[in-house]
Write a protein that holds these residues in place. Structure first.
Motif, PDB file in Angstrom:
ATOM      1  N   LEU A   1       0.842  -1.188   0.000  1.00  0.00           N
ATOM      2  CA  LEU A   1       0.000   0.000   0.000  1.00  0.00           C
ATOM      3  C   LEU A   1       0.879   1.239   0.000  1.00  0.00           C
ATOM      4  O   LEU A   1       1.882   1.311   0.707  1.00  0.00           O
ATOM      5  CB  LEU A   1      -0.903   0.017   1.229  1.00  0.00           C
ATOM      6  N   THR A   2       0.487   2.202  -0.804  1.00  0.00           N
ATOM      7  CA  THR A   2       1.222   3.460  -0.894  1.00  0.00           C
ATOM      8  C   THR A   2       0.221   4.611  -0.947  1.00  0.00           C
ATOM      9  O   THR A   2      -0.997   4.388  -0.952  1.00  0.00           O
ATOM     10  CB  THR A   2       2.090   3.511  -2.175  1.00  0.00           C
TER      11      THR A   2
ATOM     12  N   PHE B   1      10.193   4.389  -7.649  1.00  0.00           N
ATOM     13  CA  PHE B   1      10.964   3.313  -8.276  1.00  0.00           C
ATOM     14  C   PHE B   1      10.521   1.945  -7.743  1.00  0.00           C
ATOM     15  O   PHE B   1      10.328   1.010  -8.513  1.00  0.00           O
ATOM     16  CB  PHE B   1      12.467   3.485  -8.016  1.00  0.00           C
ATOM     17  N   GLN B   2      10.388   1.830  -6.423  1.00  0.00           N
ATOM     18  CA  GLN B   2      10.075   0.519  -5.853  1.00  0.00           C
ATOM     19  C   GLN B   2       8.673   0.069  -6.226  1.00  0.00           C
ATOM     20  O   GLN B   2       8.479  -1.055  -6.675  1.00  0.00           O
ATOM     21  CB  GLN B   2      10.251   0.503  -4.341  1.00  0.00           C
TER      22      GLN B   2
ATOM     23  N   TYR C   1       5.273   5.714   1.273  1.00  0.00           N
ATOM     24  CA  TYR C   1       5.229   4.289   1.618  1.00  0.00           C
ATOM     25  C   TYR C   1       4.693   4.047   3.035  1.00  0.00           C
ATOM     26  O   TYR C   1       4.695   2.912   3.510  1.00  0.00           O
ATOM     27  CB  TYR C   1       6.610   3.661   1.481  1.00  0.00           C
ATOM     28  N   ALA C   2       4.244   5.092   3.707  1.00  0.00           N
ATOM     29  CA  ALA C   2       3.693   5.008   5.059  1.00  0.00           C
ATOM     30  C   ALA C   2       4.672   4.354   6.025  1.00  0.00           C
ATOM     31  O   ALA C   2       4.317   3.492   6.825  1.00  0.00           O
ATOM     32  CB  ALA C   2       2.352   4.279   5.061  1.00  0.00           C
ATOM     33  N   GLY C   3       5.935   4.760   5.940  1.00  0.00           N
ATOM     34  CA  GLY C   3       6.960   4.237   6.836  1.00  0.00           C
ATOM     35  C   GLY C   3       8.230   3.895   6.085  1.00  0.00           C
ATOM     36  O   GLY C   3       8.494   4.443   5.012  1.00  0.00           O
TER      37      GLY C   3
END
Length: 167
Positions: A2-3, A48-49, A120-122
């Motif tokens: 999740l992003t 990118f990820q 990225y929520a962290g």
């Protein structure tokens, strides 16, 4: 994974919406941080990820236009399926000079990767540092690296440049 791409756009502020929109449109976003308090300027990627399955990239001490161009070229290469490894030189980035990658230690994320951490929520993403050489094609961990350039590329690895010494 999740992003912020999954977030309700109505709950995002204007800056967050623009950030997410750029990643949707281009696949990634370049964040440029100006030099301040004796720390060098730097650029880092977000996207990118999630879009390429590749680590995010951070690069220090280059003008924004140069860093952004390098990161765009890297994004295009990764999009075609090219992959890289840490701790070895690559000759196809800067004409006449090698570059290499080292893993960024998670302890560095808070200070350097704010927008990526938000996206990225962290810290559940990977990031590599793109390291460039001096004019003699020497890297910062090599004894004869140009000393006045040392402050332009801080070591974000878990140890002395990840304990990697290139030959």
């Amino acid at each position: 994974m999740l992003t912020a791409l999954d977030a309700d756009e109505g709950k995002l502020d204007e800056a967050e919406r623009k950030f997410v929109s750029a990643i949707r449109e281009h696949g990634w976003f370049n964040t440029h941080i100006l030099k301040s308090d004796g720390k060098p300027e730097f650029n880092f990627t977000t996207g990118f990820q999630v879009n390429l399955g590749a680590p995010e990239i951070i690069v220090f001490g280059l003008r924004d236009e140069v860093a952004h161009g390098l990161l765009w070229n890297l994004y295009r290469d990764l999009k075609t399926g090219k992959r890289y490894e840490t701790g070895r030189p690559y000759t196809d980035f800067l004409e006449g000079f090698d570059v290499c990658f080292q893993v960024v230690d998670k302890s560095q994320y808070h200070e350097h990767l704010g927008w990526s951490r938000w996206f990225y929520a962290g810290d559940a993403f990977d990031c590599w540092q793109l390291i460039w050489p001096d004019k003699q094609n020497k890297f910062p961990w090599e004894a004869d690296f140009t000393s006045n350039l040392l402050d332009l590329q801080p070591d974000l690895s878990a140890g002395h440049w990840g304990g990697k010494i290139l030959n």
